[in-house]
Design a protein around this motif. Structure first.
Motif, PDB file in Angstrom:
ATOM      1  N   UNK A  73      -9.180  -6.994  37.544  1.00  0.00           N
ATOM      2  CA  UNK A  73      -8.127  -6.011  37.255  1.00  0.00           C
ATOM      3  C   UNK A  73      -8.623  -5.010  36.678  1.00  0.00           C
ATOM      4  N   UNK A  74      -9.922  -4.670  36.410  1.00  0.00           N
ATOM      5  CA  UNK A  74     -10.500  -3.668  36.100  1.00  0.00           C
ATOM      6  C   UNK A  74     -10.832  -2.477  36.911  1.00  0.00           C
ATOM      7  N   UNK A  75     -10.404  -1.240  36.915  1.00  0.00           N
ATOM      8  CA  UNK A  75     -10.394  -0.305  37.985  1.00  0.00           C
ATOM      9  C   UNK A  75     -11.172   0.944  37.406  1.00  0.00           C
ATOM     10  N   UNK A  76     -11.774   0.939  35.877  1.00  0.00           N
ATOM     11  CA  UNK A  76     -12.491   2.020  35.487  1.00  0.00           C
ATOM     12  C   UNK A  76     -13.235   1.462  34.507  1.00  0.00           C
ATOM     13  N   UNK A  77     -14.146   2.383  34.154  1.00  0.00           N
ATOM     14  CA  UNK A  77     -14.887   2.196  32.642  1.00  0.00           C
ATOM     15  C   UNK A  77     -15.245   3.538  32.080  1.00  0.00           C
ATOM     16  N   UNK A  78     -15.288   3.635  30.956  1.00  0.00           N
ATOM     17  CA  UNK A  78     -15.156   4.854  30.051  1.00  0.00           C
ATOM     18  C   UNK A  78     -16.611   5.293  29.953  1.00  0.00           C
ATOM     19  N   UNK A  79     -16.835   6.497  29.730  1.00  0.00           N
ATOM     20  CA  UNK A  79     -18.357   7.070  29.400  1.00  0.00           C
ATOM     21  C   UNK A  79     -18.876   6.427  28.356  1.00  0.00           C
ATOM     22  N   UNK A  80     -20.137   5.774  28.338  1.00  0.00           N
ATOM     23  CA  UNK A  80     -20.966   5.114  27.371  1.00  0.00           C
ATOM     24  C   UNK A  80     -20.560   3.845  27.435  1.00  0.00           C
ATOM     25  N   UNK A  81     -19.934   3.067  28.272  1.00  0.00           N
ATOM     26  CA  UNK A  81     -19.348   1.817  28.288  1.00  0.00           C
ATOM     27  C   UNK A  81     -20.479   0.896  28.042  1.00  0.00           C
ATOM     28  N   UNK A  82     -20.483  -0.081  27.255  1.00  0.00           N
ATOM     29  CA  UNK A  82     -21.239  -1.208  26.924  1.00  0.00           C
ATOM     30  C   UNK A  82     -21.297  -2.385  27.924  1.00  0.00           C
ATOM     31  N   UNK A  83     -20.229  -2.389  28.679  1.00  0.00           N
ATOM     32  CA  UNK A  83     -19.911  -3.348  29.676  1.00  0.00           C
ATOM     33  C   UNK A  83     -19.910  -4.815  29.157  1.00  0.00           C
ATOM     34  N   UNK A  84     -19.281  -4.994  27.876  1.00  0.00           N
ATOM     35  CA  UNK A  84     -19.390  -6.140  27.301  1.00  0.00           C
ATOM     36  C   UNK A  84     -18.418  -7.174  28.242  1.00  0.00           C
ATOM     37  N   UNK A  85     -18.542  -8.451  27.911  1.00  0.00           N
ATOM     38  CA  UNK A  85     -18.006  -9.569  28.807  1.00  0.00           C
ATOM     39  C   UNK A  85     -18.315  -9.500  30.286  1.00  0.00           C
ATOM     40  N   UNK A  86     -19.391  -8.789  30.442  1.00  0.00           N
ATOM     41  CA  UNK A  86     -20.132  -8.635  32.069  1.00  0.00           C
ATOM     42  C   UNK A  86     -21.401  -9.454  32.137  1.00  0.00           C
TER      43      UNK A  86
END
Length: 172
Positions: free
Chosen positions: A90-103
């Motif tokens: 259900x995720x279709x984007x990440x923000x600039x500087x994303x830490x990608x938590x829970x991945x």
């Protein structure tokens, strides 16, 4: 023109949506801003990951992965900059500087489990950075975080439903 062929072509034009990745920060074939480059090894960037968005994933997608790979690195095998797995469907984007938590972020070729920006050797010419979003048929890929980036690449290639690539460039 044959009626059946005309109907087939019309239907194909309405039903074909290619899986796509885009970014407000980096653009296909263009030089990326130095803030997305590595901080270390002679590079002085901010090591911030760019914003990414994707759409039209294939039916059956249960998760996504993001990788960044430099095929021009003078290693004989390229350079893995980022490997982020198990991104919910259900995720279709990440923000600039994303830490990608829970991945699950596995080890890159810098030896870290996070984004590592562009950092080509000085004077080595233009390098391509392939930002790839992978559509996957499983919710989770069970790999150890310290696994070789090449094994992650192999795993993704062997199971992906589809992938979308945005290639930016950088030179020092």
């Amino acid at each position: 023109m044959n009626k059946a062929l005309l109907v087939l072509l019309t239907l194909a034009s309405f039903s074909s949506h290619a899986f796509e990745v885009s970014s407000s920060d980096i653009h296909e074939g263009q030089l990326m801003n130095s803030k997305f480059t590595f901080s270390g090894m002679g590079c002085t960037g901010d090591n911030i990951s760019p914003q990414l968005s994707w759409k039209d994933a294939p039916k059956g997608t249960k998760s996504f992965a993001i990788t960044v790979f430099d095929p021009d690195a003078p290693t004989g095998s390229g350079w893995w900059h980022w490997l982020a797995l198990n991104i919910p469907a259900n995720v279709h984007s990440i923000e600039q500087g994303s830490a990608m938590k829970n991945t699950l972020q596995t080890k890159n070729d810098f030896g870290t489990m996070s984004y590592g920006g562009a950092c080509p050797p000085e004077g080595d010419g233009m390098h391509r950075y392939q930002y790839t979003v992978w559509a996957l048929p499983q919710e989770k890929i069970d790999l150890p975080a310290d696994i070789s980036p090449a094994v992650v690449g192999y795993t993704l290639n062997s199971m992906a439903l589809d992938k979308a690539v945005l290639t930016a460039t950088f030179v020092r």
